[in-house]
Design a protein around this motif. Structure first.
Motif, mmCIF file in Angstrom:
data_model
loop_
_atom_site.group_PDB
_atom_site.id
_atom_site.type_symbol
_atom_site.label_atom_id
_atom_site.label_comp_id
_atom_site.label_asym_id
_atom_site.label_seq_id
_atom_site.Cartn_x
_atom_site.Cartn_y
_atom_site.Cartn_z
ATOM 1 N N LEU A 180 27.190 22.624 26.588
ATOM 2 C CA LEU A 180 26.740 22.366 27.949
ATOM 3 C C LEU A 180 25.252 22.635 28.096
ATOM 4 O O LEU A 180 24.497 21.812 28.642
ATOM 5 C CB LEU A 180 27.524 23.281 28.900
ATOM 6 C CG LEU A 180 28.075 22.667 30.163
ATOM 7 C CD1 LEU A 180 28.817 21.394 29.864
ATOM 8 C CD2 LEU A 180 28.974 23.663 30.867
ATOM 9 N N ALA A 181 24.850 23.790 27.603
ATOM 10 C CA ALA A 181 23.448 24.190 27.732
ATOM 11 C C ALA A 181 22.557 23.192 26.998
ATOM 12 O O ALA A 181 21.495 22.790 27.490
ATOM 13 C CB ALA A 181 23.257 25.588 27.163
ATOM 14 N N ALA B 254 42.609 27.988 32.278
ATOM 15 C CA ALA B 254 41.480 28.388 31.438
ATOM 16 C C ALA B 254 40.411 27.311 31.415
ATOM 17 O O ALA B 254 39.215 27.572 31.561
ATOM 18 C CB ALA B 254 41.977 28.682 30.022
ATOM 19 N N ILE B 255 40.870 26.106 31.251
ATOM 20 C CA ILE B 255 39.927 24.992 31.258
ATOM 21 C C ILE B 255 39.166 24.932 32.572
ATOM 22 O O ILE B 255 37.946 24.777 32.607
ATOM 23 C CB ILE B 255 40.675 23.653 31.073
ATOM 24 C CG1 ILE B 255 41.398 23.599 29.738
ATOM 25 C CG2 ILE B 255 39.717 22.488 31.244
ATOM 26 C CD1 ILE B 255 40.573 23.094 28.604
ATOM 27 N N ALA B 256 39.888 25.077 33.647
ATOM 28 C CA ALA B 256 39.265 24.978 34.964
ATOM 29 C C ALA B 256 38.223 26.070 35.151
ATOM 30 O O ALA B 256 37.129 25.830 35.650
ATOM 31 C CB ALA B 256 40.327 25.068 36.047
ATOM 32 N N VAL B 257 38.578 27.257 34.725
ATOM 33 C CA VAL B 257 37.636 28.364 34.863
ATOM 34 C C VAL B 257 36.386 28.088 34.027
ATOM 35 O O VAL B 257 35.256 28.239 34.501
ATOM 36 C CB VAL B 257 38.282 29.697 34.428
ATOM 37 C CG1 VAL B 257 37.232 30.787 34.293
ATOM 38 C CG2 VAL B 257 39.346 30.098 35.435
ATOM 39 N N ALA B 258 36.600 27.668 32.805
ATOM 40 C CA ALA B 258 35.452 27.390 31.946
ATOM 41 C C ALA B 258 34.570 26.313 32.572
ATOM 42 O O ALA B 258 33.345 26.406 32.609
ATOM 43 C CB ALA B 258 35.931 26.939 30.572
ATOM 44 N N ARG B 259 35.208 25.300 33.076
ATOM 45 C CA ARG B 259 34.454 24.206 33.687
ATOM 46 C C ARG B 259 33.601 24.716 34.840
ATOM 47 O O ARG B 259 32.405 24.439 34.935
ATOM 48 C CB ARG B 259 35.448 23.175 34.200
ATOM 49 C CG ARG B 259 34.820 21.873 34.640
ATOM 50 C CD ARG B 259 35.791 21.055 35.462
ATOM 51 N NE ARG B 259 35.399 19.678 35.648
ATOM 52 C CZ ARG B 259 34.236 19.272 36.127
ATOM 53 N NH1 ARG B 259 33.297 20.138 36.439
ATOM 54 N NH2 ARG B 259 33.980 17.986 36.282
ATOM 55 N N GLU B 260 34.248 25.509 35.688
ATOM 56 C CA GLU B 260 33.572 25.952 36.909
ATOM 57 C C GLU B 260 32.445 26.931 36.588
ATOM 58 O O GLU B 260 31.330 26.809 37.098
ATOM 59 C CB GLU B 260 34.609 26.593 37.832
ATOM 60 C CG GLU B 260 34.391 26.308 39.288
ATOM 61 C CD GLU B 260 34.537 24.819 39.617
ATOM 62 O OE1 GLU B 260 33.949 24.386 40.617
ATOM 63 O OE2 GLU B 260 35.239 24.104 38.852
ATOM 64 N N GLY C 279 30.960 27.248 33.770
ATOM 65 C CA GLY C 279 29.917 26.520 33.037
ATOM 66 C C GLY C 279 28.977 25.825 34.003
ATOM 67 O O GLY C 279 27.751 25.831 33.843
ATOM 68 N N ASP C 280 29.558 25.251 34.999
ATOM 69 C CA ASP C 280 28.804 24.568 36.025
ATOM 70 C C ASP C 280 27.788 25.487 36.685
ATOM 71 O O ASP C 280 26.615 25.140 36.851
ATOM 72 C CB ASP C 280 29.810 24.109 37.083
ATOM 73 C CG ASP C 280 29.459 22.750 37.605
ATOM 74 O OD1 ASP C 280 29.118 21.891 36.783
ATOM 75 O OD2 ASP C 280 29.511 22.581 38.835
ATOM 76 N N LEU C 281 28.311 26.651 37.072
ATOM 77 C CA LEU C 281 27.448 27.634 37.725
ATOM 78 C C LEU C 281 26.352 28.091 36.778
ATOM 79 O O LEU C 281 25.171 28.198 37.161
ATOM 80 C CB LEU C 281 28.303 28.839 38.144
ATOM 81 C CG LEU C 281 28.584 29.046 39.633
ATOM 82 C CD1 LEU C 281 28.626 27.735 40.390
ATOM 83 C CD2 LEU C 281 29.861 29.828 39.828
ATOM 84 N N MET C 282 26.756 28.373 35.580
ATOM 85 C CA MET C 282 25.812 28.832 34.564
ATOM 86 C C MET C 282 24.616 27.896 34.445
ATOM 87 O O MET C 282 23.466 28.331 34.369
ATOM 88 C CB MET C 282 26.533 28.932 33.214
ATOM 89 C CG MET C 282 25.615 29.244 32.042
ATOM 90 S SD MET C 282 26.451 28.938 30.447
ATOM 91 C CE MET C 282 26.259 27.151 30.283
ATOM 92 N N LEU C 283 24.922 26.615 34.470
ATOM 93 C CA LEU C 283 23.845 25.628 34.298
ATOM 94 C C LEU C 283 22.793 25.731 35.385
ATOM 95 O O LEU C 283 21.658 25.322 35.195
ATOM 96 C CB LEU C 283 24.428 24.206 34.307
ATOM 97 C CG LEU C 283 25.204 23.764 33.085
ATOM 98 C CD1 LEU C 283 25.697 22.338 33.257
ATOM 99 C CD2 LEU C 283 24.323 23.852 31.843
#
Lengths: 221, 221, 221, 221
Positions: free
Chosen positions: D121-122, D179-185, D187-191
């Motif tokens: 993602l990064a 788990a996928i949903a959490v990672a997605r969300e 990750g989104d914030l992280m960006l």
DNA sequence: AATGAATGAGTGTTCATTCAT
DNA sequence: CATGAATGAACACTCATTCAT
């Protein structure tokens, strides 16, 4: 259209650049071959899908050449179409003249012209439908450029003969148009029959035009 | 969207509002007028440039309507084409039947059919060339959808009569095709003559097909 | 946007024109009914095909109204979308508040919020998929406007509770987003299971968020 | 035209001319650059407005190319979309495999997968938001084709691991989706955070899923 | 000359929105 | 207010033609 027009099909085989080499060099050969390949491809394509539907890419795809090359030889899609017409007329004219040379009266001219046309048709037919023959069933041979040209040719010669040999009291325009139309239609049908019987078709047309229904020969006879 | 689609402008002719007022309301009138305007424009355009070359925009340009309006009335370019064919056939059929009702043998049927066709042609002609008449010189009336439909009609009836009345020894396919072709061609010519003489044209075709060249009447006679 | 905006869903039942009659007259009733019919239809359509693919005609077709009527009630396709969001939020808010009223710590609030959401989901589900249920298999409940609004609602309340009860050292943004995401995803799955078990789903989410994988209950248990 | 189509610009990478010169000729370079420019533009456009709303012209506008050029490289809007998905998956797979190679139990696999995803993602982030960064505020990274593909990849591997290492009593579907949903969300914030802290984000997700809220690390810590 | 990528006007068609009735 | 025909800007996509290589 301001340019010298390098494209009237009467191929100018010897161009300045080619003359450098004594015989028509490979270059010239290639040029003539390409020009002719494009013409052949176009003939097929136009007869298969008609002028409008055919694309330049459809044409060059069958030649192995590039789009660019197409435009080196012909200035537009329309120009190939015209070239095709010229080509057909040029090939047909000698046949027509040979057959109608000694015809003096209308019936003999009619037989000569129709025969010439049907022979031309039978000969050319494979050029137009190379290969795929029965794949698609084109109910009518499409109005290819060459056909148009050939018609014009016949129409002229025909009208001339008519003019000379018939009394003034028949409507020459009507008659010429009718005879041509009948020849076209019967020719069309003839092309699709197996075996293809040029003589029978000729006989039919001549009889019908000369003596009407009652003079008609039977079929397959 | 293949479903009947209650959203198109088309034909919910009987609605409350229409029933209440005796005559069709202004809305309905406009609708009918537009539909017909599009049909007329399409007829012209197709006959001038053929189906492929004609664009929807060419059609609507002549109506003053918008592209969108076209699609309110017809679902596609092809649909107008078909509508035109239906329309022609529908208008021609009664004429043909009226004229050929009492014909029993081939000559009388021929005269009836050709006459019907020429009358139809003369009547419709102005529909197809509204206005521009001499502006472009369309060497041939194009194969409009209506013409195609009419031909089919005649061809069928014609072949039937032929079948019943002629001895088996003539080539019926050849004959039918020929007669149709002659009628088509002569009809075409007739349309461009002034004065337009339906009777003479009919006479010519019947004579030619029946008795050949020698049976032909003189022109303008 | 310069106009008074008659459309914020908080229906202004009594308009000047309606006030003429003492009670909300038939007019007003019809108005409310139409507005609501459009909303219902839009809900279905958006959930079936998504906002972009849905057309205004798709929506009004289901109401029996006319295109024009649509624009009497909503100024644009987008506005119905927004109205739907408002509507969902407005319906959800009381449920959420009722359930979370006495919750003081995070776990109890979590359970309340998730429970409220799942209940709302189960209740609304049939509104969104009236009828066709299994016909198409929409792998994911589409991101309907109402869902978006509900999320916002929960996110806010959730973050607030989190704020009050958790030590500062957890990343609240991450946590809120995660909890919401989990609820959304599990809710989605729940809707497609038969029997639809709201309690189990709630339990799963609460356990996972509270104690992680190891704290999870078994399925169908 | 469903055939391989030798006319499109696409991929006859090894041609005589290319083989003769060691490096790809300028032509080939331009071609590759254009193809990639279109892909990049499409990535941006899809991520900004979604597939439906994005138009081909939106895409090519950013490349300075013409509409026609777009169709030289991709046969349809959908094809670019798929190409994007393939592209993302192709780039992600090795990262995922490298990180998850030696993971055997669920926690270690979780950390590997989430870490791989966040790193991807990064790395990709700038590809998707080249330039305009803050201009529009895309609350959520849209469901780009690549993301979809990546998710699918993770979901599969994830579920497999889960399957092998967890007792049967947890609801695997719920867990994987969560788990996928959490990672997605996350990750989104992280960006959207500065500085972008991949490790912290990974830690958060792993902790939450493994041990729930109480196991969570503090933020920025 | 040959090549084939680039060009952009043009095609059939859709659809949100307006407005006369 | 309701109606639904009219509007026209878009859309995805095609294709004759040009032109840098």
């Amino acid at each position: 259209m301001p340019a010298p027009d390098p494209d009237s099909v009467s191929d100018r085989y010897a161009k300045l650049s080619d003359v450098v080499e004594l015989a028509p060099g490979k270059r010239a050969l290639t040029k003539a071959a390409n020009r002719s390949a494009i013409l052949d491809a176009a003939r097929e394509v136009f007869s298969e899908m008609g002028f409008e539907a055919a694309t330049v890419r459809d044409i060059i795809r069958r030649t192995g050449l590039s789009v660019g090359a197409f435009y080196n030889y012909y200035r537009s899609k329309e120009e190939v179409f015209d070239a095709l017409a010229d080509d057909g007329a040029r090939r047909f004219r000698p046949i027509l003249q040979a057959q109608s040379a000694q015809a003096t009266d209308f019936p003999s001219y009619l037989r000569a012209a129709v025969g010439a046309y049907f022979n031309f048709l039978a000969t050319e037919h494979e050029l137009w439908t190379r290969g795929l023959e029965a794949e698609t069933s084109p109910i009518h041979v499409r109005n290819t450029p060459e056909l148009a040209a050939v018609f014009e040719e016949v129409r002229r010669a025909f009208a001339a003969t008519l003019d000379r040999t018939m009394a003034a009291e028949v409507d020459l325009d009507f008659l010429a148009a009718s005879a041509i139309a009948v020849a076209r239609e019967v020719g069309d049908l003839m092309l699709r029959r197996r075996p293809m019987d040029v003589t029978a078709a000729t006989e039919f047309v001549v009889s019908l035009i000369s003596g009407g229904v009652t003079a008609l020969p039977g079929p397959e006879h």
